[in-house]
Write a protein that holds these residues in place. Structure first.
Motif, PDB file in Angstrom:
ATOM      1  N   GLN A  39      -6.980  -3.120  22.620  1.00  0.00           N
ATOM      2  CA  GLN A  39      -5.950  -2.246  22.059  1.00  0.00           C
ATOM      3  C   GLN A  39      -5.412  -2.795  20.738  1.00  0.00           C
ATOM      4  N   ALA A  40      -5.215  -4.115  20.684  1.00  0.00           N
ATOM      5  CA  ALA A  40      -4.720  -4.742  19.456  1.00  0.00           C
ATOM      6  C   ALA A  40      -5.728  -4.586  18.323  1.00  0.00           C
ATOM      7  N   VAL A  41      -7.005  -4.773  18.636  1.00  0.00           N
ATOM      8  CA  VAL A  41      -8.054  -4.628  17.618  1.00  0.00           C
ATOM      9  C   VAL A  41      -8.110  -3.188  17.126  1.00  0.00           C
ATOM     10  N   GLN A  42      -8.059  -2.233  18.043  1.00  0.00           N
ATOM     11  CA  GLN A  42      -8.110  -0.827  17.657  1.00  0.00           C
ATOM     12  C   GLN A  42      -6.920  -0.437  16.790  1.00  0.00           C
ATOM     13  N   ALA A  43      -5.746  -0.999  17.078  1.00  0.00           N
ATOM     14  CA  ALA A  43      -4.560  -0.712  16.273  1.00  0.00           C
ATOM     15  C   ALA A  43      -4.742  -1.226  14.849  1.00  0.00           C
ATOM     16  N   CYS A  44      -5.327  -2.406  14.708  1.00  0.00           N
ATOM     17  CA  CYS A  44      -5.594  -2.956  13.375  1.00  0.00           C
ATOM     18  C   CYS A  44      -6.614  -2.096  12.639  1.00  0.00           C
ATOM     19  N   GLU A  45      -7.659  -1.676  13.337  1.00  0.00           N
ATOM     20  CA  GLU A  45      -8.690  -0.840  12.722  1.00  0.00           C
ATOM     21  C   GLU A  45      -8.125   0.515  12.288  1.00  0.00           C
ATOM     22  N   ALA A  46      -7.281   1.101  13.135  1.00  0.00           N
ATOM     23  CA  ALA A  46      -6.687   2.396  12.806  1.00  0.00           C
ATOM     24  C   ALA A  46      -5.794   2.291  11.575  1.00  0.00           C
ATOM     25  N   HIS A  47      -5.023   1.216  11.503  1.00  0.00           N
ATOM     26  CA  HIS A  47      -4.160   1.005  10.336  1.00  0.00           C
ATOM     27  C   HIS A  47      -5.007   0.877   9.076  1.00  0.00           C
ATOM     28  N   ALA A  48      -6.061   0.081   9.138  1.00  0.00           N
ATOM     29  CA  ALA A  48      -6.922  -0.116   7.973  1.00  0.00           C
ATOM     30  C   ALA A  48      -7.583   1.188   7.553  1.00  0.00           C
ATOM     31  N   ASP A  49      -8.011   2.002   8.516  1.00  0.00           N
ATOM     32  CA  ASP A  49      -8.680   3.269   8.214  1.00  0.00           C
ATOM     33  C   ASP A  49      -7.721   4.292   7.611  1.00  0.00           C
ATOM     34  N   LYS A  50      -6.519   4.373   8.160  1.00  0.00           N
ATOM     35  CA  LYS A  50      -5.583   5.425   7.760  1.00  0.00           C
ATOM     36  C   LYS A  50      -4.745   5.061   6.542  1.00  0.00           C
ATOM     37  N   LYS A  51      -4.391   3.779   6.434  1.00  0.00           N
ATOM     38  CA  LYS A  51      -3.449   3.386   5.379  1.00  0.00           C
ATOM     39  C   LYS A  51      -4.069   2.508   4.306  1.00  0.00           C
ATOM     40  N   GLY A  52      -5.290   2.031   4.532  1.00  0.00           N
ATOM     41  CA  GLY A  52      -5.922   1.192   3.513  1.00  0.00           C
ATOM     42  C   GLY A  52      -5.092  -0.041   3.213  1.00  0.00           C
ATOM     43  N   ASP A  53      -4.754  -0.202   1.932  1.00  0.00           N
ATOM     44  CA  ASP A  53      -3.944  -1.347   1.524  1.00  0.00           C
ATOM     45  C   ASP A  53      -2.444  -1.079   1.669  1.00  0.00           C
ATOM     46  N   GLY A  54      -2.098   0.119   2.140  1.00  0.00           N
ATOM     47  CA  GLY A  54      -0.687   0.469   2.273  1.00  0.00           C
ATOM     48  C   GLY A  54      -0.031  -0.190   3.474  1.00  0.00           C
ATOM     49  N   ASP A  55       1.255  -0.365   3.394  1.00  0.00           N
ATOM     50  CA  ASP A  55       2.084  -0.929   4.472  1.00  0.00           C
ATOM     51  C   ASP A  55       1.558  -2.272   4.975  1.00  0.00           C
ATOM     52  N   PRO A  56       1.454  -3.265   4.095  1.00  0.00           N
ATOM     53  CA  PRO A  56       0.976  -4.577   4.541  1.00  0.00           C
ATOM     54  C   PRO A  56       1.888  -5.233   5.574  1.00  0.00           C
ATOM     55  N   ASN A  57       3.192  -4.971   5.492  1.00  0.00           N
ATOM     56  CA  ASN A  57       4.095  -5.566   6.483  1.00  0.00           C
ATOM     57  C   ASN A  57       3.850  -4.977   7.871  1.00  0.00           C
ATOM     58  N   GLY A  58       3.571  -3.675   7.906  1.00  0.00           N
ATOM     59  CA  GLY A  58       3.252  -3.053   9.183  1.00  0.00           C
ATOM     60  C   GLY A  58       1.965  -3.607   9.756  1.00  0.00           C
ATOM     61  N   TYR A  59       0.982  -3.822   8.883  1.00  0.00           N
ATOM     62  CA  TYR A  59      -0.268  -4.394   9.370  1.00  0.00           C
ATOM     63  C   TYR A  59      -0.051  -5.809   9.882  1.00  0.00           C
ATOM     64  N   TYR A  60       0.810  -6.561   9.209  1.00  0.00           N
ATOM     65  CA  TYR A  60       1.022  -7.945   9.640  1.00  0.00           C
ATOM     66  C   TYR A  60       1.561  -8.011  11.059  1.00  0.00           C
TER      67      TYR A  60
END
Length: 216
Positions: A106-127
């Motif tokens: 689930q954690a990996v999928q959340a990271c992948e979804a963030h990268a796919d949808k937001k790209g370089d956006g919202d780095p704090n959220g990705y962190y």
């Protein structure tokens, strides 16, 4: 009093995790007392524990400030931290339970979804998602002492890891590496999981210098 100290300590640690406190920031005793409605005694006890963990330093005529590493200190801590994270991944490949494996997926999928949808956006959220990934791996290691060591070392470098995701392409790369690490853990490949996680956590010296400069 012990309960107040523990509550205050946890609140400060949460501020570090969230990026509300950054390297070099002053921990003002009067401000902490007003914000958390506690006396000076639990504040001083909490600061003693933070200092013992290496998370703050006492500076003459300034007081307690959040640990801010020199280049040499950063590289030394990073070397230890990468080794601990690698060890956790290796142990997780051997010990992770099915429930823990689902949490890691689930954690990996959340990271992948963030990268796919937001790209370089919202780095704090990705962190924050990145923290969940590393926590899932560490939990899978089944060693609470190792988990606490990883948490303490990570908090000394958190601001710099967070700043790393400001660089273009770093979020996508991180998400790809999370998937690779997870698949090695799921395949019970202990040595490869350990090596990949160690590589994932490490910075080269040029990047470290850039990050230290970026955070002043």
């Amino acid at each position: 009093m012990a309960g107040q100290t523990e509550g205050l300590l946890n609140a400060i640690l949460e501020d570090i995790d969230a990026g509300a406190l950054n390297p070099g920031d002053l921990l003002d005793e009067a401000g902490l007392a007003a914000r958390h409605n506690v006396s000076r005694t639990p504040i001083r006890e909490a600061l003693i524990q933070l200092e013992a963990a290496g998370l703050i330093r006492r500076l003459p005529r300034k007081g307690a400030v959040l640990f801010k590493p020199t280049l040499e200190e950063f590289l030394a801590i990073l070397e230890v931290h990468a080794s601990l994270e690698g060890q956790a991944a290796g142990l997780a490949a051997r010990r992770m339970t099915p429930d823990q494996a689902r949490a890691l997926e689930q954690a990996v999928q959340a990271c992948e979804a963030h990268a796919d949808k937001k790209g370089d956006g919202d780095p704090n959220g990705y962190y924050q998602l990145n923290l969940q990934f590393h926590a899932a791996v560490a939990m899978g290691a089944g060693n609470p002492f190792l988990l606490e060591m990883i948490k303490t070392n990570a908090r000394k470098l958190m601001a710099y890891y967070r700043a790393r995701y400001q660089y273009p392409g770093s979020i996508a790369q991180s998400a790809r590496e999370h998937r690779e690490i997870a698949e090695l853990i799921f395949a019970h490949d202990r040595s490869a999981a350990r090596a990949k996680m160690t590589e994932h956590v490490q910075f080269d010296q040029v990047t470290v210098m850039d990050l230290l400069a970026a955070l002043g």
